[in-house]
Design a protein around this motif. Structure first.
Motif, PDB file in Angstrom:
ATOM      1  N   THR A   1      74.301  -5.490  10.498  1.00 14.65           N
ATOM      2  CA  THR A   1      74.919  -5.687  11.810  1.00 14.65           C
ATOM      3  C   THR A   1      74.261  -6.885  12.488  1.00 14.65           C
ATOM      4  OG1 THR A   1      75.247  -3.301  12.019  1.00 14.65           O
ATOM      5  CG2 THR A   1      75.421  -4.590  14.046  1.00 14.65           C
TER       6      THR A   1
ATOM      7  N   ASP B   1      75.187   0.186  11.755  1.00 17.96           N
ATOM      8  CA  ASP B   1      74.455   0.190  10.487  1.00 17.96           C
ATOM      9  C   ASP B   1      73.205  -0.672  10.607  1.00 17.96           C
ATOM     10  OD1 ASP B   1      76.419   1.752   9.319  1.00 17.96           O
ATOM     11  OD2 ASP B   1      77.622   0.003   8.730  1.00 17.96           O
ATOM     12  N   GLU B   2      72.123  -0.220  10.054  1.00 17.24           N
ATOM     13  CA  GLU B   2      70.873  -0.982  10.039  1.00 17.24           C
ATOM     14  C   GLU B   2      70.773  -1.755   8.726  1.00 17.24           C
ATOM     15  OE1 GLU B   2      67.551   1.549  10.735  1.00 17.24           O
ATOM     16  OE2 GLU B   2      68.414   2.409  12.557  1.00 17.24           O
ATOM     17  N   PRO B   3      70.005  -2.811   8.673  1.00 16.85           N
ATOM     18  CA  PRO B   3      69.260  -3.439   9.763  1.00 16.85           C
ATOM     19  C   PRO B   3      70.163  -4.215  10.741  1.00 16.85           C
ATOM     20  CG  PRO B   3      68.683  -4.398   7.600  1.00 16.85           C
ATOM     21  CD  PRO B   3      69.784  -3.455   7.372  1.00 16.85           C
ATOM     22  N   VAL B   4      69.717  -4.193  12.017  1.00 20.79           N
ATOM     23  CA  VAL B   4      70.448  -4.904  13.074  1.00 20.79           C
ATOM     24  C   VAL B   4      69.699  -6.199  13.373  1.00 20.79           C
ATOM     25  CG1 VAL B   4      71.332  -4.790  15.431  1.00 20.79           C
ATOM     26  CG2 VAL B   4      71.155  -2.694  14.065  1.00 20.79           C
TER      27      VAL B   4
ATOM     28  N   GLU C   1      67.168  -2.540  21.772  1.00 20.62           N
ATOM     29  CA  GLU C   1      66.680  -1.389  20.993  1.00 20.62           C
ATOM     30  C   GLU C   1      66.799  -0.104  21.799  1.00 20.62           C
ATOM     31  OE1 GLU C   1      62.713  -2.196  19.621  1.00 20.62           O
ATOM     32  OE2 GLU C   1      63.476  -2.944  17.704  1.00 20.62           O
TER      33      GLU C   1
ATOM     34  N   HIS D   1      68.379   1.958  17.996  1.00 23.64           N
ATOM     35  CA  HIS D   1      68.153   1.506  16.612  1.00 23.64           C
ATOM     36  C   HIS D   1      67.161   0.354  16.674  1.00 23.64           C
ATOM     37  CE1 HIS D   1      71.337   3.478  14.232  1.00 23.64           C
ATOM     38  NE2 HIS D   1      72.064   3.426  15.350  1.00 23.64           N
TER      39      HIS D   1
ATOM     40  N   VAL E   1      65.869  -3.285  16.344  1.00 19.78           N
ATOM     41  CA  VAL E   1      66.570  -4.575  16.383  1.00 19.78           C
ATOM     42  C   VAL E   1      65.581  -5.670  16.000  1.00 19.78           C
ATOM     43  CG1 VAL E   1      67.695  -6.262  17.894  1.00 19.78           C
ATOM     44  CG2 VAL E   1      68.218  -3.827  18.149  1.00 19.78           C
TER      45      VAL E   1
END
Lengths: 382, 257
Positions: free
Chosen positions: B99, B209-212, B229, B234, B236
């Motif tokens: 993302t 979805d990670e990683p952002v 964050e 999540h 960031v």
């Protein structure tokens, strides 16, 4: 032959350049003009009563006059159209018809009646549900009532006149559907701007004149050999009204072909089924209720997601662009089902809200271009 | 040496990245404030960077322009939107990114990538400037602090102010009211950063979805990644050299066209 096609389309583009000029000229020549706000207006009845029906869209770039009468969160179609009337630009029209589609258009009727006294307003109670026989009975009675009102303005509307108008409109819709079929088969045959001009001009010109032009165009298209250009993604445009060609033209200029649409200033306007029943008023009622329901209507069992998916797949669309008029609640309510149906079938979609009287912004162009790039590079990686 | 150039003509700054046409290695990059004559500014920056890497106009084989002013950079060979370019740039720098949050001077974007690094879906702010860098600039001016000092100020906040206006103009009025009622500047800045983050998160919906990865000029403003964050819930990560990601993507695309 290509020049014949562009000449014909060019004439219709010219008609759209000053959308009210044709109607103004008709009024100057002594024709009576009736304006209206929606594709659910039974134009056949209006024409049979001796009025040339024209459809009003969001052509006023300014809305400050209307903003004093309608809240800012009413759609731009309503605000812009009312502004046209308040500024005197619709003075050539004697009548204004409002079929009951969404709440905004229904309530605009009263505002119009109070504030535009030069036009006689007629509200047509179109059934919200369009699926059964009870609706036909109701709508038939309503159309008889409207026939009575129109008949008192001049001469009674005869069955013969109405039948002739039904036949004319059926022929016009069939021709427009044929044109849509030609574009679906090869979107290079008609540009998005051209196709939208053809549709918009059909709301602005007498139908017999427009039918003659469309038939001439179909003949030219069928005689021409237009090579297909398969290198661009095929898009389907979904939504309610578009007041100008600018938005669909901008979509195409982003590097795609528009293969089909379900706009109410588009294919939806011509997606009616005639039944051929003998009684002209009943025929009119059944024909208008046969339309694939727009989100302001309800038909039991009708799934807007499945219907859009079917249309998009028929058009072999690589993606769908939703052009929503800001503050159009009916479309917003149906949107999640439409988006989900497309997503489940692997067809990407892009939702953009537009204001009818504002030209496409740089951000609009960026979003559409990014969508086209996304479709083009789905499988690519570095 | 044959060079490909990416030019990102953003609303606030012009960024240029030079890459080796053969290997795609980054040779040089730079940014400068945007102005009225975008094409001239872009050309000047390009020439300066070429000079730095020992090249000249003749060593450039292809130029791709992106950003809102991309069509004004007429000497470019082609244009690509910033959405595609940021995806390409991030793919190069952080190959597993899923993302991207990109916040620039006048808009913000949330871009979802597929496992090949191509754009799967994206959203852009379409209401107003409330989720963009412009909001920070307005606030910095109003609070009489430098843009760079906003993060330091926000870090001192003990009780972030609630900024509820959806519009920058109204938010500025709201800030005037907060100042008048004695709210500390650091609490206002912290509240503004949280407000921008929430606008961006609103585009993300429920699933991220990670990683952002965080890119765009605003990623360089201290405190913004932390605000994102907190709003997103999540982790960031700020992209390496976040301001030039779009121009880098454009340069990479130039090597492939």
């Amino acid at each position: 032959m290509a020049s014949a096609i562009s000449d014909i389309v060019g004439r219709l583009e010219e008609t759209c350049r000053d959308p009210l000029a044709t109607a103004r000229a008709l009024a100057r020549d002594g024709r009576k003009v009736a304006a209206h706000m929606c594709t659910y207006t039974p134009e056949e009845l209006v024409l049979a009563a001796g009025y040339v029906p024209i459809r009003i869209l969001g052509w006023s770039a300014e809305t400050h006059r209307a903003d004093g009468l309608i809240q800012a969160y009413a759609c731009s179609l309503a605000r812009s159209a009312l502004d046209l009337a308040l500024s005197g630009q619709l003075d050539f029209a004697e009548l204004m018809l409002f079929p009951h589609t969404c709440d905004t258009i229904q309530n605009l009727t009263d505002i119009w009646q109070r504030n535009v006294p030069s036009m006689k307003t007629i509200a047509v109670s179109t059934p919200v549900s369009t699926g059964g026989e009870a609706e036909v009975v109701f709508y038939r009675a309503e159309l008889e009532r409207v026939r009575g009102i129109l008949g008192k303005l001049d001469a009674p509307v005869t069955d013969e006149a109405l039948k002739a108008c039904l036949a004319l409109y059926a022929a016009h819709r069939a021709a427009m559907r044929r044109l849509y079929g030609i574009r679906r088969a090869n979107p290079c045959a008609l540009s998005a701007r051209g196709m939208m001009s053809i549709v918009l001009s059909s709301f602005l010109m007498p139908k017999d004149d427009h039918l003659a032009v469309v038939e001439e165009l179909i003949a030219a298209l069928e005689a021409a050999e237009i090579p297909e250009n398969g290198s661009r993604p095929r898009l389907f445009v979904a939504g309610a009204a578009c007041s100008s060609e600018a938005y669909v033209a901008a979509v195409e200029e982003a590097g795609a072909w528009i293969a089909d649409d379900n706009l109410c200033t588009g294919a939806r306007a011509f997606a009616l089924q005639e039944t051929g029943c003998g009684d002209p008023i009943e025929e009119l009622a059944r024909t208008y209720l046969s339309r694939v329901p727009c989100p302001a209507k309800h038909r039991p069992g009708f799934d807007p997601g499945a219907a859009l998916l079917e249309d998009a797949q028929r058009a072999k669309a690589d993606g769908v662009v939703f052009l929503f008029t800001k503050f159009c609640d009916p479309w917003a309510f149906d949107y999640p089902r439409m988006r989900d149906a497309l997503e489940a079938a692997g067809i990407p979609s892009l939702l953009i809200e537009i204001e009818q009287h504002v030209p496409p912004s740089a951000q609009f162009e960026t979003r559409v271009a990014a969508f086209v790039e996304m479709i083009d590079t789905k499988e690519e990686s570095e | 040496m044959t060079i490909c150039a990416g030019i990102d003509a953003g609303s606030r700054a012009i960024k240029v990245v030079l890459v080796d046409a053969g290997t795609g290695d980054i040779l040089g990059s730079g940014a400068q404030d945007q102005g009225v004559n975008q094409a001239m500014l872009a050309r000047d920056l390009l020439d300066r960077l070429l000079d730095e890497v020992g090249g000249n106009g003749k060593s450039v084989s292809r130029i791709v322009a992106t950003g809102y002013g991309r069509n004004l950079v007429r000497f470019a060979d082609s244009t690509v939107t910033e959405i595609t370019c940021h995806a390409r740039g991030v793919r190069r720098l952080v190959p597993d990114a899923a993302t991207i949050i990109e916040i620039g001077g006048q808009d913000s974007k949330l871009i979802r990538l597929n496992d090949k690094g191509a754009v799967r879906d994206f959203a852009m702010n379409d209401r107003c400037a409330a989720g963009t860098g412009r909001f920070l600039e307005v606030v910095a001016t109003r609070l009489e602090v430098e843009l760079d000092a906003l993060g330091q100020l926000a870090a001192q906040s003990t009780e972030p102010a609630a900024i509820s206006s959806m519009c920058v103009v109204f938010a500025e009025t709201e800030i005037v009211g907060l100042l008048a009622s004695g709210i500390a500047r650091e609490d206002i800045v912290s509240g503004v950063q949280a407000s921008i983050a929430k606008r961006v998160v609103a585009m993300a919906g429920r699933n991220v979805d990670e990683p952002v990865l965080f890119t765009g000029g605003v990623a360089m403003v201290p405190g913004m990644a932390a605000a994102l964050e907190a709003a997103l819930d999540h982790p960031v990560t700020i992209a390496p050299d976040p301001q030039i990601t779009g121009a880098l993507g454009a340069a990479i695309l130039a090597t492939q066209q």
